[in-house]
Scaffold this active site. Structure first.
Site, PDB file in Angstrom:
ATOM      1  CB  CYS A 122      -1.124   0.383   0.834  1.00 48.01           C
ATOM      2  SG  CYS A 122      -1.970  -1.672   1.471  1.00 48.01           S
ATOM      3  CB  ALA A 123       4.055   1.614  -2.235  1.00 46.84           C
ATOM      4  N   PRO A 125       1.397   7.338  -0.498  1.00 43.12           N
ATOM      5  CG  PRO A 125       2.437  10.115   0.452  1.00 43.12           C
ATOM      6  CD  PRO A 125       1.792   7.972   0.555  1.00 43.12           C
ATOM      7  N   GLY A 126       4.295   7.058  -1.260  1.00 40.93           N
ATOM      8  CA  GLY A 126       5.214   7.315  -1.888  1.00 40.93           C
ATOM      9  C   GLY A 126       7.153   7.296  -0.911  1.00 40.93           C
ATOM     10  N   GLY A 127       6.354   7.702  -0.649  1.00 37.34           N
ATOM     11  CA  GLY A 127       7.175   8.390   1.303  1.00 37.34           C
ATOM     12  C   GLY A 127       8.376   6.792   1.769  1.00 37.34           C
ATOM     13  CB  CYS A 248      -0.498   6.662  10.522  1.00 32.42           C
ATOM     14  SG  CYS A 248      -1.871   6.936   9.457  1.00 32.42           S
TER      15      CYS A 248
END
Length: 317
Positions: A122-123, A125-127, A248
């Site tokens: 579940c990548a 936004p990519g951080g 989170c």
């Protein structure tokens, strides 16, 4: 608040009752949130790091073994100042990525090594994907997100931070994470499941009341999805491999309870102790007590990082 017998600073994750420096108080004051600056090693700029240091920033990973041996560098400051976001340029890599520094905990726990096959389920936004590629060069790296808009965002993020030669080992897909395990069984050495969650920062402070209400309404369904994603990740993981589950949120139902469900229903998975990692980061983050299957960073006044829950699991056979 106190310290456990490892000497790590601890605070109970009490979101319900506001108080001086409580998680709820911090999360309701976004003007006090802090942001880390993840430096892009593929667009290294000495002047940038000198500027950060001149403004009171420091690399909080420089003394965290074994990660200080790698090129992963994230600068943080006690102040609430925030670097400007960089615009996307197709022909030029960005020099840094702004993020909640606690979001690097799953990457540190995953501990990707060169040559491994890695899945970020579940990548977007990519951080975290960017951080993984800062710390190691996988043999193959599958970055996935099911949401179409977030998938486009993920592709742009990787284009902004990763050079073309490294993109050859990276695939960006738009699959339902629940299908990856059945479609690609026992393929990956490492799997990160940074699952969709109730996201305490977003719903506690939202200018869109309708959107916040929809988030809250969908919250009871999230543990079901999270468990399904974890089962898929377990199936995609090769025997002897490790996976990290992260959220989170401070919600026990979405954190420890989800991991407990997997442990109770599968006989080929064990938790990996993250106490040493938490202790090495206790100078920067506050970790909650009473977490059974992982570690939970909770925000407090002056250290507004998190919330970030992380559990590391080993597939025995």
């Amino acid at each position: 608040m106190g310290k456990d017998y490892f000497g790590c600073q601890r605070e109970s994750p009490d979101l319900a009752s506001p108080g001086h420096g409580s998680p709820r108080e911090v999360l309701l004051l976004p003007c006090s949130w802090q942001y880390g600056v993840l430096v892009n090693k593929f667009s290294h700029c000495v002047a940038l790091e000198q500027l950060l240091q001149s403004q009171g920033y420091w690399n909080f990973l420089q003394d965290v073994l074994p990660f200080s041996k790698h090129s992963l560098r994230c600068y943080v400051s006690r102040a609430q100042n925030r670097f400007p976001r960089l615009l996307h340029h197709a022909e030029r890599l960005k020099e840094y990525y702004l993020l909640n520094a606690a979001s690097l905990l799953p990457v540190l726990a995953l501990d990707v090594q060169d040559g491994e096959r890695v899945l970020d389920m579940c990548a977007a936004p990519g951080g975290k994907s960017v951080a993984i590629l800062q710390s190691a060069t996988p043999r193959h790296f599958l970055c996935n997100d099911h949401d179409s808009l977030r998938h486009k965002w993920l592709k742009q993020t990787l284009e902004s931070f990763v050079p073309e030669d490294l993109r050859g080992v990276t695939s960006v897909t738009n699959l339902d994470g629940r299908d990856i395990g059945p479609q690609q069984p026992q393929i990956f050495d490492k799997v990160l499941v940074d699952a969709p969650c109730s996201n305490d920062r977003s719903w506690l402070f939202s200018s869109d009341v309708l959107k916040a209400r929809l988030r809250i309404a969908h919250t009871p369904n999230l543990p079901v999805l999270q468990k399904q994603l974890l089962r898929s990740a377990l199936e995609a993981l090769c025997p002897g491999g490790t996976m990290v589950y992260s959220t989170c949120t401070l919600s026990r139902a979405e954190n420890d309870d989800v991991v407990a469900s997997l442990l109770n229903s599968c006989d080929n998975i064990q938790t990996v102790d993250l106490t040493d990692l938490a202790c090495s980061l206790s100078h920067s983050f506050t970790f909650a007590e009473g977490v059974q299957y992982g570690q939970l960073i909770v925000p407090e006044k002056g250290r507004t990082w998190g919330p970030m829950y992380v559990s590391k699991l080993w597939k025995t056979h």
